[in-house]
Design a protein around this motif. Structure first.
Motif, PDB file in Angstrom:
ATOM      1  N   LEU A   7     113.264  77.064  27.971  1.00 57.76           N
ATOM      2  CA  LEU A   7     111.842  77.260  28.157  1.00 57.76           C
ATOM      3  C   LEU A   7     111.579  78.887  28.637  1.00 57.76           C
ATOM      4  CD1 LEU A   7     110.052  74.318  29.717  1.00 57.76           C
ATOM      5  CD2 LEU A   7     110.013  74.988  27.390  1.00 57.76           C
ATOM      6  N   LEU A 117     108.709  80.213  38.371  1.00 59.65           N
ATOM      7  CA  LEU A 117     107.483  79.692  38.481  1.00 59.65           C
ATOM      8  C   LEU A 117     106.687  80.133  39.926  1.00 59.65           C
ATOM      9  CD1 LEU A 117     108.168  75.880  37.204  1.00 59.65           C
ATOM     10  CD2 LEU A 117     106.689  77.800  36.282  1.00 59.65           C
TER      11      LEU A 117
ATOM     12  N   SER B   3     108.237  71.003  36.938  1.00 60.40           N
ATOM     13  CA  SER B   3     108.678  72.324  36.775  1.00 60.40           C
ATOM     14  C   SER B   3     108.541  72.575  35.414  1.00 60.40           C
ATOM     15  CB  SER B   3     109.779  73.117  37.436  1.00 60.40           C
ATOM     16  OG  SER B   3     110.798  72.597  36.672  1.00 60.40           O
ATOM     17  N   ASP B   4     108.935  71.773  34.400  1.00 61.93           N
ATOM     18  CA  ASP B   4     108.923  72.297  32.948  1.00 61.93           C
ATOM     19  C   ASP B   4     107.653  71.973  32.428  1.00 61.93           C
ATOM     20  OD1 ASP B   4     109.483  69.906  33.294  1.00 61.93           O
ATOM     21  OD2 ASP B   4     111.034  69.544  31.681  1.00 61.93           O
ATOM     22  N   VAL B   6     105.041  72.823  34.178  1.00 63.94           N
ATOM     23  CA  VAL B   6     104.265  74.080  34.633  1.00 63.94           C
ATOM     24  C   VAL B   6     104.560  75.229  33.892  1.00 63.94           C
ATOM     25  CG1 VAL B   6     103.469  75.660  36.488  1.00 63.94           C
ATOM     26  CG2 VAL B   6     104.204  73.347  37.224  1.00 63.94           C
ATOM     27  N   LEU B   7     105.780  75.032  33.150  1.00 58.09           N
ATOM     28  CA  LEU B   7     106.176  76.353  32.475  1.00 58.09           C
ATOM     29  C   LEU B   7     105.354  76.306  31.007  1.00 58.09           C
ATOM     30  CD1 LEU B   7     110.085  76.182  32.852  1.00 58.09           C
ATOM     31  CD2 LEU B   7     108.596  78.105  33.517  1.00 58.09           C
ATOM     32  N   ILE B   8     105.171  74.928  30.513  1.00 59.78           N
ATOM     33  CA  ILE B   8     104.654  74.897  29.145  1.00 59.78           C
ATOM     34  C   ILE B   8     103.006  75.016  29.424  1.00 59.78           C
ATOM     35  CG2 ILE B   8     103.820  73.076  27.479  1.00 59.78           C
ATOM     36  CD1 ILE B   8     106.744  73.975  27.224  1.00 59.78           C
ATOM     37  N   GLN B   9     102.680  74.677  30.389  1.00 54.37           N
ATOM     38  CA  GLN B   9     101.078  74.756  30.858  1.00 54.37           C
ATOM     39  C   GLN B   9     100.781  76.285  30.867  1.00 54.37           C
ATOM     40  OE1 GLN B   9      98.502  72.623  30.634  1.00 54.37           O
ATOM     41  NE2 GLN B   9      97.327  74.474  30.797  1.00 54.37           N
ATOM     42  N   THR B  10     101.659  77.070  31.556  1.00 53.06           N
ATOM     43  CA  THR B  10     101.484  78.566  31.867  1.00 53.06           C
ATOM     44  C   THR B  10     101.610  79.037  30.318  1.00 53.06           C
ATOM     45  OG1 THR B  10     102.756  78.407  33.713  1.00 53.06           O
ATOM     46  CG2 THR B  10     102.436  80.647  32.690  1.00 53.06           C
ATOM     47  N   SER B  13      98.050  78.238  28.563  1.00 47.40           N
ATOM     48  CA  SER B  13      97.033  79.195  29.192  1.00 47.40           C
ATOM     49  C   SER B  13      96.918  80.216  28.680  1.00 47.40           C
ATOM     50  CB  SER B  13      97.229  79.179  30.714  1.00 47.40           C
ATOM     51  OG  SER B  13      97.250  77.965  31.374  1.00 47.40           O
ATOM     52  N   SER B 113     107.396  68.435  27.597  1.00 50.69           N
ATOM     53  CA  SER B 113     108.028  69.792  27.543  1.00 50.69           C
ATOM     54  C   SER B 113     109.337  69.405  26.549  1.00 50.69           C
ATOM     55  CB  SER B 113     108.093  70.077  28.977  1.00 50.69           C
ATOM     56  OG  SER B 113     109.145  68.999  29.684  1.00 50.69           O
ATOM     57  N   TRP B 116     108.342  70.422  23.039  1.00 54.15           N
ATOM     58  CA  TRP B 116     108.338  71.664  22.801  1.00 54.15           C
ATOM     59  C   TRP B 116     109.300  72.354  22.610  1.00 54.15           C
ATOM     60  CZ3 TRP B 116     103.954  74.248  21.486  1.00 54.15           C
ATOM     61  CH2 TRP B 116     102.746  73.911  21.775  1.00 54.15           C
ATOM     62  N   LEU B 137     107.978  75.895  21.121  1.00 56.91           N
ATOM     63  CA  LEU B 137     107.481  76.713  22.082  1.00 56.91           C
ATOM     64  C   LEU B 137     107.553  78.155  21.588  1.00 56.91           C
ATOM     65  CD1 LEU B 137     106.134  77.692  25.060  1.00 56.91           C
ATOM     66  CD2 LEU B 137     108.610  78.040  25.703  1.00 56.91           C
TER      67      LEU B 137
END
Lengths: 162, 162
Positions: A7, A117, B3-4, B6-10, B13, B113, B116, B137
């Motif tokens: 990612l 993160l 954590s992965d 949150v990476l996708i959510q970032t 966003s 994730s 993605w 992604l």
């Protein structure tokens, strides 16, 4: 490669792609072509190139990756609009561009996905707690978008192939 | 959140932020203002708005998220440059813009994730194998950059506040 590393690598590749396009365009322009406005009365390519260099140089601080390399650019390319003060030569901007982006990329590669993160330097722990997307990766994506934004403008003034 | 995630959510966003900016700008323009060129002889805001709608609508196919909603846009906004054929009205473009982005966002939220990181629809399994960053992604980030690129151009023609 673990999934969170892929990612992050995908995001870094997206950054590299945009930065490479900007660099290639600007380095292909003559000193005269760099002084063309992207639209009547708007910024010149040269100013946008220096502006992106300065904003990206500030990523060292925002990402908490050490000292900035070219703080002197801010006075010309951030604090002032275009045509307020004389611009550095294209050779000088090119050198700063190269310095900043080579060093940034090498620092990016030292961060683990967990570190990407962590909160970025412009957000307090209190603000970060309810919103974990205000992390270092968000800065990388935001600066990639910012570079794309100005690249779209530069392309309007791109010199035609001879 | 893992954590992965949150990476996708970032990344989502970042997409939402750019799409919101484009929508806000275009919806704030009058029908006349939408017909202003971003620079002399270049695309009009309205064309770029429809172009982004068409390109983003194609994400349903590239991300393998189902059928496209407005295939009819391609003939006007992808196959032809601006001023070749009459454009739909701003009300029609606005409706397509809204349809496409509401539906895309809701589909994005259904992907894990891991999903993605699966290959996107424009890459073969053979090409993907040595290069796992050619995933869904990468398409999301690429289209976010593409929207930023044209947003930077639109902003050059942004009507001044009265």
């Amino acid at each position: 490669m673990a999934s969170d590393e892929v990612l992050i690598q995908t995001a870094i590749s997206s950054w590299e792609q945009v930065i490479k396009r900007v660099g290639t365009l600007c380095l292909s322009c003559s000193a005269e072509q760099l002084l063309v406005e992207v639209a009547p009365g708007k910024n010149r390519i040269s100013y946008l190139w220096g502006h992106l260099t300065a904003v990206n140089d500030a990523m060292f601080s925002v990402l908490r990756l050490g000292e900035r390399l070219h703080l002197e650019l801010d006075a010309v390319f951030i604090a002032q609009p275009d045509r307020s003060v004389p611009l550095p030569t294209s050779t000088e901007i090119a050198k700063c561009w190269e310095d900043v982006h080579t060093e940034l990329l090498s620092r990016f590669k030292t961060l683990s996905s967990k570190e990407w993160l962590e909160r970025h330097g412009n957000v307090s722990p209190e603000e970060f707690e309810p919103n974990p997307t205000r992390n270092r990766l968000a800065v990388l994506l935001g600066r990639t978008n910012h570079a794309s934004y100005h690249f779209g403008q530069m392309m309007l003034a791109k010199p035609k192939a001879p």
